[in-house]
Design an enzyme around this catalytic site. Sequence first.
Site, PDB file in Angstrom:
ATOM      1  N   ASP A  77      44.392  30.190  51.561  1.00 59.53           N
ATOM      2  CA  ASP A  77      45.215  31.469  51.220  1.00 59.53           C
ATOM      3  C   ASP A  77      45.294  32.351  52.522  1.00 59.53           C
ATOM      4  OD1 ASP A  77      45.766  33.651  49.641  1.00 59.53           O
ATOM      5  OD2 ASP A  77      43.964  34.334  49.539  1.00 59.53           O
TER       6      ASP A  77
ATOM      7  N   GLU B  61      46.926  50.052  47.079  1.00 57.00           N
ATOM      8  CA  GLU B  61      46.931  51.494  46.347  1.00 57.00           C
ATOM      9  C   GLU B  61      46.107  52.606  47.150  1.00 57.00           C
ATOM     10  OE1 GLU B  61      45.290  52.016  42.000  1.00 57.00           O
ATOM     11  OE2 GLU B  61      47.630  51.699  41.832  1.00 57.00           O
TER      12      GLU B  61
ATOM     13  N   PHE C 102      50.399  47.524  36.364  1.00 56.59           N
ATOM     14  CA  PHE C 102      50.817  46.443  37.404  1.00 56.59           C
ATOM     15  C   PHE C 102      50.156  44.998  37.057  1.00 56.59           C
ATOM     16  CE2 PHE C 102      50.525  43.376  40.726  1.00 56.59           C
ATOM     17  CZ  PHE C 102      51.747  43.629  41.388  1.00 56.59           C
TER      18      PHE C 102
ATOM     19  N   LYS D   2      56.686  51.899  41.061  1.00 51.14           N
ATOM     20  CA  LYS D   2      56.690  51.164  42.441  1.00 51.14           C
ATOM     21  C   LYS D   2      56.423  49.867  42.125  1.00 51.14           C
ATOM     22  CE  LYS D   2      51.646  51.695  42.785  1.00 51.14           C
ATOM     23  NZ  LYS D   2      50.655  52.472  43.434  1.00 51.14           N
TER      24      LYS D   2
ATOM     25  N   THR E 171      50.091  31.144  49.808  1.00 49.06           N
ATOM     26  CA  THR E 171      49.815  32.594  49.613  1.00 49.06           C
ATOM     27  C   THR E 171      51.012  33.095  48.877  1.00 49.06           C
ATOM     28  OG1 THR E 171      50.334  34.615  50.748  1.00 49.06           O
ATOM     29  CG2 THR E 171      51.832  32.785  51.353  1.00 49.06           C
TER      30      THR E 171
ATOM     31  N   ASP F 201      52.651  35.842  48.880  1.00 48.26           N
ATOM     32  CA  ASP F 201      53.416  36.708  49.629  1.00 48.26           C
ATOM     33  C   ASP F 201      55.047  36.246  49.871  1.00 48.26           C
ATOM     34  OD1 ASP F 201      52.012  39.047  49.947  1.00 48.26           O
ATOM     35  OD2 ASP F 201      51.216  38.406  52.032  1.00 48.26           O
TER      36      ASP F 201
ATOM     37  N   ARG G 204      55.040  32.612  47.642  1.00 48.47           N
ATOM     38  CA  ARG G 204      55.061  33.065  46.257  1.00 48.47           C
ATOM     39  C   ARG G 204      54.435  32.209  45.485  1.00 48.47           C
ATOM     40  NH1 ARG G 204      56.393  38.479  46.183  1.00 48.47           N
ATOM     41  NH2 ARG G 204      58.315  38.835  47.227  1.00 48.47           N
TER      42      ARG G 204
ATOM     43  N   ASP H  30      39.584  34.076  49.030  1.00 42.92           N
ATOM     44  CA  ASP H  30      38.720  35.235  48.659  1.00 42.92           C
ATOM     45  C   ASP H  30      38.759  35.717  47.477  1.00 42.92           C
ATOM     46  OD1 ASP H  30      40.058  38.142  49.992  1.00 42.92           O
ATOM     47  OD2 ASP H  30      41.068  36.437  49.266  1.00 42.92           O
TER      48      ASP H  30
ATOM     49  N   ASP I 216      42.373  32.086  43.662  1.00 44.46           N
ATOM     50  CA  ASP I 216      42.052  31.063  44.759  1.00 44.46           C
ATOM     51  C   ASP I 216      41.059  30.095  43.984  1.00 44.46           C
ATOM     52  OD1 ASP I 216      43.765  31.971  46.827  1.00 44.46           O
ATOM     53  OD2 ASP I 216      42.015  33.336  47.454  1.00 44.46           O
TER      54      ASP I 216
END
Length: 1180
Positions: A420, A540, A587, A610, A725, A727, A822, A848, A852
């Site tokens: 990860d 946050e 979220f 957001k 990941t 991201d 993604r 972590d 995962d």
Amino acid sequence: MARGRIRAKLRKSHLYSFCLFRSSGSGGQSIGGPGFSRTVYCNEPQVLNQKPYRSNIISTTKYNFFSFLPKALYEQFHRVANLYFLGCAIASLTPLSPFSPVSMIAPLAFVVGLSMAKEGLEDWRRFMQDREVNSRKVHVHNEEGGFGKKTWEDVRVGDVVKVEKDQFFPADLLLLSSNYEDGICYVETMNLDGETNLKAKKALEATLGLDEDDDFNNFKGIIKCEDPNPSLYTFVGNLEYEGKVYAIDPTQILLRDSKLRNTEFVYGVVIFTGHDSKVMQNSTRSPSKRSRVEKKMDYIIYVLFSVLLVISLISSFGFAVEIKYSMPVWWFMRPQDADEYYSPKKPVISGLSHMVTALMLYGYLIPISLYVSIEVVKVLQATFINQDIQMYDEDTGIPAQARTSNLNEELGQVDTILSDKTGTLTCNQMDFLKCSIAGIPYGVSPSEVELAAAQQMANDQEDQGELKNLVASKKEKAHKSPIKGFNFEDNRLMNGNWLKEPTAARIMLFCQILAVCHTAIPELNEETGNYTYEAESPDEGSFLVAARELGFEFFQRTQSSVFVREMYTASGKPIEREYKILNVLEFTSKRKRMTVIVRDEEGQILLLCKGADSIIFDRLSKDGKLYLEDTTRHLNDYGEAGLRTLALAYRKLEESEYTAWNNEFQKAKTSIGADRDAMLENAADMMERDLFLVGATAVEDKLQKGVPQCIDKLAQAGLKLWVLTGDKMETAINIGFACSLLRQGMKQICITESGSEDKQEVKEDILKQITNGLEMIKQENDPHAAFALIIDGKTLAYALEDDMKLKFLGLAVECASVICCRVSPKQKALVTRLVKQGTGKTTLAIGDGANDVGMIQEADIGVGISGVEGMQAVMASDFSVSQFRFLERLLVVHGHWCYKRIAQMICYFFYKNIAFGLTLFYFEAFTGFSGQSVYDDWYMLLFNVVLTSLPVMSLGVFEQDVSSEVCLEFPAVYQQGPRNLFFDWYRILGWMGNGLLCSLIIFFINIIILYDQAFRAEGQTADLAVLGTTMFTCIVWSLNCQIALTMSHFTWIQHVTIWGSIAAWYIFLLIYGALSPRISGDAYQILVEALAPAPIYWQTTLLATIACTLPYMAHIAYQRCFEPEDHHIIQEIKYYRKDVEDQHMWTRERSKARQKTKIGFTARVDAKIRQVRAKLNKKQ
């Protein structure tokens, strides 16, 4: 009266925080369908007795008092070897046994008993933990009208309980009220998901009045809800109370094993008890994993069983022949009186019966103590891993932990690491670094990626002075900020200077969104006077710190409002503003956005949102895209700098518009059924439209300490690293550059979907990209060329389909590094399974977070990191560390040691049992296949259990071919594990051959010398007892000297176990020989009177020991001289102190002892060296 005012106040406010859902006083539907059949009668135990649910007793034990013996015995005799020895023990009670029953039953009872004792001890600990939990006390409403203490195990469904501050919840409860007038309470869920941040829960408005003990005397209600299930974050149900129906959602549910914090007390009614509770529904066992070495060991046992069967067949055939042809002329055997086992008239029956005798006699070929010895050794190895101070994190106080000892040696055979990114390679501690507001970028502090890029640019330039000064100044700025979560630097916004900006109104709105759009809880630090925030995510928390530092301090939350202190105003005085929260749309990974709907002090209703830029940009109105182009450009820049980004938007709502939407939203909320979530999502989606873009945030998730160095060392050890990941691609790529997974000059193969709506067309396009990538690699002529594969989650969904996944894997394994962006948790697990099954090599997954867990459980080895995201990854893992950098030592040091120790230990086990067991076969053949054992029963009893077990266990625990420092300096030594050099069939058969040779040497030396040679001074020859004892002495000496030659590293423990085992043999002979002849039999005073005075005994022992060890000494001498392995060279260098006296040679050998790699810092340096050499060659 006061209570009535409170309830009126709350009804007037219509404010409900922290959740997408909200209760209502009407409109609920009854539940009765599949999965929604539970009915709870609140505070009515007499009704519940008619429909009992599970008790609140929990049990995590594997056994109980009655099942322990049968279950544990089944587990032990599930192993083929133990089953075989059980058969031998039973057969030892018959006349066919060559041994006394005790010599067969005692070793089996010891081995099985030890394993069962270990199982029983572990289960007893679990039982005591369960007992402690079940015995906890809680206040329960009783029939007398008050609250009395009961143990948790006595709590029943429908009971009303009172839980006080810092107590755990005894079951899954519906929150009725708390000491706070608005019915809110704070809960710590660390035991459920590992998260330390507090979560707010709120009671239904209808039950807020039940806030004193006496209020529950007449309390009655009916809860109809979902059946027990493992979902921690969902709940569907209704409460029927005072003639009305109220919808229940997760914000009213208090889960067992979570703790009440910052709240004096709460009242709740029990819904799920014991194993029906959600935490117990989630307590699934990790999948059973076995190492490759252990699996291969089973095949070796099968080989030995085959050998055992073959020689038993030979023995029984030989016996039958002897019985038929020789027995009639052996008058001393009295053939006329022979029973059916020795009847010349029935040689076939005699041969078959002798088969049983032979199977027992040669059973010592199978090492009975192997399994238990390996278990003990692995537990001790795991203890050393847990106690390694080099893997102890001083910042967190967390050591490494081997959560299972079954896979220690597997750590030394890893081929591919799947990691990860967030919280694993990076810290998951976010720093607010940059932002874009109204199309203007703010923030001058560099990210780590920018620093690394600047450093690389400086290194790539011939004139490095100016750039290096720039890097130094940037580094100084980067480490300047002492505020955790805030590394922002820009004088245009700091200290109220934003009021002078032309876009001050937009900046104010930007900060208000940061300060209001969240679910965090403020806590005042009385020492510093500052507020800290219990937020649901590090992002946050960093937003709130940024808002505070920019002058918008969030300082209070109630159920209905948030309060923000504006420090910089036009009047120059701080102003406290209240924002009434109407709805919170939370979220989720699916929504990828969070929205709050608030009413400000002027009565204006605002929607503040957001979320991910791709989601927010699709929801902008035509007029809301004023800053879209500039913001998009800034987001790309932030992504290239390795930063995580979110877009911020807002919308003003009219009262009528909000009222109409809220009515629809409430209808969706109060509906019950499988489509409830979809209806809620559609309702939320209706409102989150026509937004106005305000700006974007960029936070830095810093690389963990030592990550680039660790990746470099792992690459030098020959390991491959994949990054999986969630991201976006730009962020993942730049993190890849920062940790040297990617570098300049590396050719990137980016596979993305075309965006077509035709699925078949998309698949064909992806397949074409994969094929083109493979062709590009095949046509590359430069041997130093490196390729990186980068793929996103949408494309990966196609690539993992059955008709394409092998081609995708073929491309991936040809690339130096693989980055999947993604990806969902399920895709992480699927990729891990593909690599594990497709390559057939050992995989290790490290992460972590809860997302995962899938890949950690799917991989051959799962490593969890004790990070900010919680402990779910650790709880599902096989090993845990606190930082990614400790993976280097876990694999390269402990993995290498454990693999080699276990491999050598198993090989030696088979060697010693073959060397011992075959002497029995030779002697039986020598004596006409009589079934006679040459050894005393007690000798055979002690062979595996005492005389040869401790040395081999010391080998498995303490052996070091090279020190830990050398393992790290010479990482290529690690490749001995993935290449399986110490446990391949060549090595295994070599050790078996050595055992065969030793058995021949020992047997024939003893037979030749003692057969008709005078043994004592008086001229007597050796009898059976003397021959057996002398032969056994030769075995004890030879096997222990052999293991001494095998060891590379000696401590006093090895010396004690090896030489102590030999000494123990002589001590045993003294004690055994001193016992009554009824016990010792032919061995009475055998050492004192027969063996010790005879020089030939000592000479035979010396000769056999030298003869047995010479072949192995010759082998290792030849290997070290002509075919040395890496550790041989290192050992000689260290022995002759060349590492101290000849540093040049030591450095040269270190550079040789690393795998050729195309990732990591070393690969980057090598590429630079090649580039410089190419320039020099051109000049020449």
